[in-house]
Design an enzyme around this catalytic site. Sequence first.
Site, PDB file in Angstrom:
ATOM      1  N   ARG A   1     -10.003   6.496   4.284  1.00 27.13           N
ATOM      2  CA  ARG A   1      -9.197   4.908   3.593  1.00 27.13           C
ATOM      3  C   ARG A   1      -9.343   5.936   2.074  1.00 27.13           C
ATOM      4  NH1 ARG A   1     -13.283   0.836   5.687  1.00 27.13           N
ATOM      5  NH2 ARG A   1     -12.918  -0.653   4.133  1.00 27.13           N
TER       6      ARG A   1
ATOM      7  N   ARG B   1     -17.389  -4.785   9.998  1.00 25.18           N
ATOM      8  CA  ARG B   1     -16.348  -4.165  10.155  1.00 25.18           C
ATOM      9  C   ARG B   1     -16.399  -2.482  10.860  1.00 25.18           C
ATOM     10  NH1 ARG B   1     -12.201  -5.157   5.748  1.00 25.18           N
ATOM     11  NH2 ARG B   1     -11.961  -2.656   5.363  1.00 25.18           N
TER      12      ARG B   1
ATOM     13  N   ARG C   1       0.747  -1.379  -0.312  1.00 26.17           N
ATOM     14  CA  ARG C   1      -0.204   0.113  -0.290  1.00 26.17           C
ATOM     15  C   ARG C   1       0.796   1.642   0.262  1.00 26.17           C
ATOM     16  NH1 ARG C   1      -4.991  -2.317   2.670  1.00 26.17           N
ATOM     17  NH2 ARG C   1      -6.286  -1.165   2.609  1.00 26.17           N
TER      18      ARG C   1
HETATM   19  P1  AP5 Z   1      -8.046  -3.529   4.324  1.00 25.98           P
HETATM   20  O1  AP5 Z   1      -9.017  -4.923   4.974  1.00 25.98           O
HETATM   21  O2  AP5 Z   1      -7.620  -4.542   3.382  1.00 25.98           O
HETATM   22  O3  AP5 Z   1      -9.201  -2.952   4.071  1.00 25.98           O
HETATM   23  P2  AP5 Z   1      -9.454  -2.266   2.121  1.00 25.98           P
HETATM   24  O4  AP5 Z   1      -8.215  -2.381   1.517  1.00 25.98           O
HETATM   25  O5  AP5 Z   1     -10.066  -0.595   2.685  1.00 25.98           O
HETATM   26  O6  AP5 Z   1     -10.400  -2.383   1.443  1.00 25.98           O
HETATM   27  P3  AP5 Z   1     -12.054  -3.393   2.281  1.00 25.98           P
HETATM   28  O7  AP5 Z   1     -11.182  -4.608   2.546  1.00 25.98           O
HETATM   29  O8  AP5 Z   1     -12.671  -2.165   2.428  1.00 25.98           O
HETATM   30  O9  AP5 Z   1     -12.436  -3.521   0.203  1.00 25.98           O
HETATM   31  P4  AP5 Z   1     -12.333  -4.611  -1.025  1.00 25.98           P
HETATM   32  O10 AP5 Z   1     -11.661  -3.787  -1.821  1.00 25.98           O
HETATM   33  O11 AP5 Z   1     -11.925  -6.357   0.428  1.00 25.98           O
HETATM   34  O12 AP5 Z   1     -13.589  -4.773  -1.173  1.00 25.98           O
HETATM   35  P5  AP5 Z   1     -14.865  -6.383  -0.707  1.00 25.98           P
HETATM   36  O13 AP5 Z   1     -14.518  -7.827  -1.592  1.00 25.98           O
HETATM   37  O14 AP5 Z   1     -14.333  -6.607   0.816  1.00 25.98           O
HETATM   38  O15 AP5 Z   1      -7.670  -3.126   5.075  1.00 25.98           O
HETATM   39  C1  AP5 Z   1      -8.210  -2.884   6.811  1.00 25.98           C
HETATM   40  C2  AP5 Z   1      -7.161  -1.468   7.494  1.00 25.98           C
HETATM   41  O16 AP5 Z   1      -6.300  -2.616   7.583  1.00 25.98           O
HETATM   42  C3  AP5 Z   1      -6.711   0.008   6.465  1.00 25.98           C
HETATM   43  O17 AP5 Z   1      -7.576   1.035   6.467  1.00 25.98           O
HETATM   44  C4  AP5 Z   1      -5.091  -0.418   7.119  1.00 25.98           C
HETATM   45  O18 AP5 Z   1      -5.531   0.814   8.708  1.00 25.98           O
HETATM   46  C5  AP5 Z   1      -5.204  -1.614   7.713  1.00 25.98           C
HETATM   47  N1  AP5 Z   1      -4.413  -2.158   6.339  1.00 25.98           N
HETATM   48  C6  AP5 Z   1      -4.610  -3.647   5.956  1.00 25.98           C
HETATM   49  N2  AP5 Z   1      -3.542  -3.433   5.157  1.00 25.98           N
HETATM   50  C7  AP5 Z   1      -2.638  -2.492   5.064  1.00 25.98           C
HETATM   51  C8  AP5 Z   1      -1.048  -2.435   4.873  1.00 25.98           C
HETATM   52  N3  AP5 Z   1      -0.606  -3.165   3.485  1.00 25.98           N
HETATM   53  N4  AP5 Z   1      -0.220  -1.164   5.195  1.00 25.98           N
HETATM   54  C9  AP5 Z   1      -0.883  -0.021   5.989  1.00 25.98           C
HETATM   55  N5  AP5 Z   1      -2.075  -0.580   6.964  1.00 25.98           N
HETATM   56  C10 AP5 Z   1      -3.345  -1.853   6.287  1.00 25.98           C
HETATM   57  O19 AP5 Z   1     -16.074  -5.304  -1.204  1.00 25.98           O
HETATM   58  C11 AP5 Z   1     -16.745  -4.366  -0.669  1.00 25.98           C
HETATM   59  C12 AP5 Z   1     -17.982  -4.640  -0.233  1.00 25.98           C
HETATM   60  O20 AP5 Z   1     -19.112  -4.923  -1.985  1.00 25.98           O
HETATM   61  C13 AP5 Z   1     -18.887  -6.543   0.076  1.00 25.98           C
HETATM   62  O21 AP5 Z   1     -19.271  -6.215   0.770  1.00 25.98           O
HETATM   63  C14 AP5 Z   1     -18.420  -7.017  -1.842  1.00 25.98           C
HETATM   64  O22 AP5 Z   1     -20.009  -7.315  -1.184  1.00 25.98           O
HETATM   65  C15 AP5 Z   1     -19.481  -5.900  -2.463  1.00 25.98           C
HETATM   66  N6  AP5 Z   1     -19.095  -5.820  -3.657  1.00 25.98           N
HETATM   67  C16 AP5 Z   1     -17.364  -6.575  -3.930  1.00 25.98           C
HETATM   68  N7  AP5 Z   1     -17.723  -6.409  -5.691  1.00 25.98           N
HETATM   69  C17 AP5 Z   1     -19.174  -5.721  -6.257  1.00 25.98           C
HETATM   70  C18 AP5 Z   1     -19.269  -5.878  -7.484  1.00 25.98           C
HETATM   71  N8  AP5 Z   1     -18.389  -5.931  -8.288  1.00 25.98           N
HETATM   72  N9  AP5 Z   1     -20.517  -5.067  -7.533  1.00 25.98           N
HETATM   73  C19 AP5 Z   1     -21.153  -5.147  -6.239  1.00 25.98           C
HETATM   74  N10 AP5 Z   1     -21.123  -5.435  -4.907  1.00 25.98           N
HETATM   75  C20 AP5 Z   1     -19.874  -5.901  -4.795  1.00 25.98           C
HETATM   76 MG    MG Z   2     -10.644  -6.604   1.706  1.00 26.35          MG
END
Ligand code: AP5
Ligand code: MG
Length: 217
Positions: free
Chosen positions: A172, A161, A88
Amino acid sequence: MNIILLGPPGAGKGTQAQRLVVQRAMVQLSTGDMLRAAVKAGTPVGLKAKAVMDAGELVSDEIVSGIIGEALDQLPPETGVIFDGYPRTAAQAESLDALLAARGRHLDHVVELEVDEDALVDRITGRFTCASCGEGYHDRYKRPSVEGVCDRCGGTEFKRRPDDNEETVRTRMAEYRAKTAPILPIYEARGIVSRVDGMADIDGVSEAIESVLEHQV
Ligand code: AP5
Ligand code: MG
């Protein structure tokens, strides 16, 4: 094959990684999932990470690269890895190269999920997961086939979450724009980036990723 799924919060990284785990027998390494597990277990890493994650800011590069290194050490060398939410920052991208090289691995591809930011708040605030197996769902886009019962494991408890509220999502996204999007040129210069339309429905995005990966072998 070792790949990165790159995209802003809510882009679908976790959803698509879980599908690749099933379809390609790869392993998903999600730093977000690993940090949430550490918070839940109350480990020293979890204690440091909790407030930072709740604020939507980034945990230190040393912590996340440390947990990725430990996770890679648990895997048989031939297992393909999907990096979800890592790297990231530019420093993490550099660490990943070193961590892979030290284990005789290399990065094959980066798939960038392109999404419209306006849709992300809606995706994130509607998200929930199975408390037993972690399968991801959404209030409107992906409900369990039988209401209240997980499709994958039959569990009946679900959770949300603490960082999935609109205010934290905005932070974020700002972190993504400022620190994560700028690492793309590193991989573009290597010619290993493919862009996929993350606004398609979940199956459509999976098909697009599959077609990108088929052309890698
Ligand atoms: P992290 O858990 O990685 O969260 P994020 O990057 O904010 O991403 P998300 O998990 O929220 O989204 P996603 O892309 O996985 O979406 P999802 O598939 O769930 O990180 C959380 C925190 O941890 C950070 O803020 C930081 O503090 C820390 N952290 C983590 N890694 C770090 C690093 N490397 N360095 C520093 N800090 C770090 O989909 C979302 C929703 O949409 C779901 O409900 C899904 O069902 C729906 N959905 C998915 N695709 C579609 C579609 N095509 N159409 C409709 N709905 C959809
Ligand atoms: Mg995720």
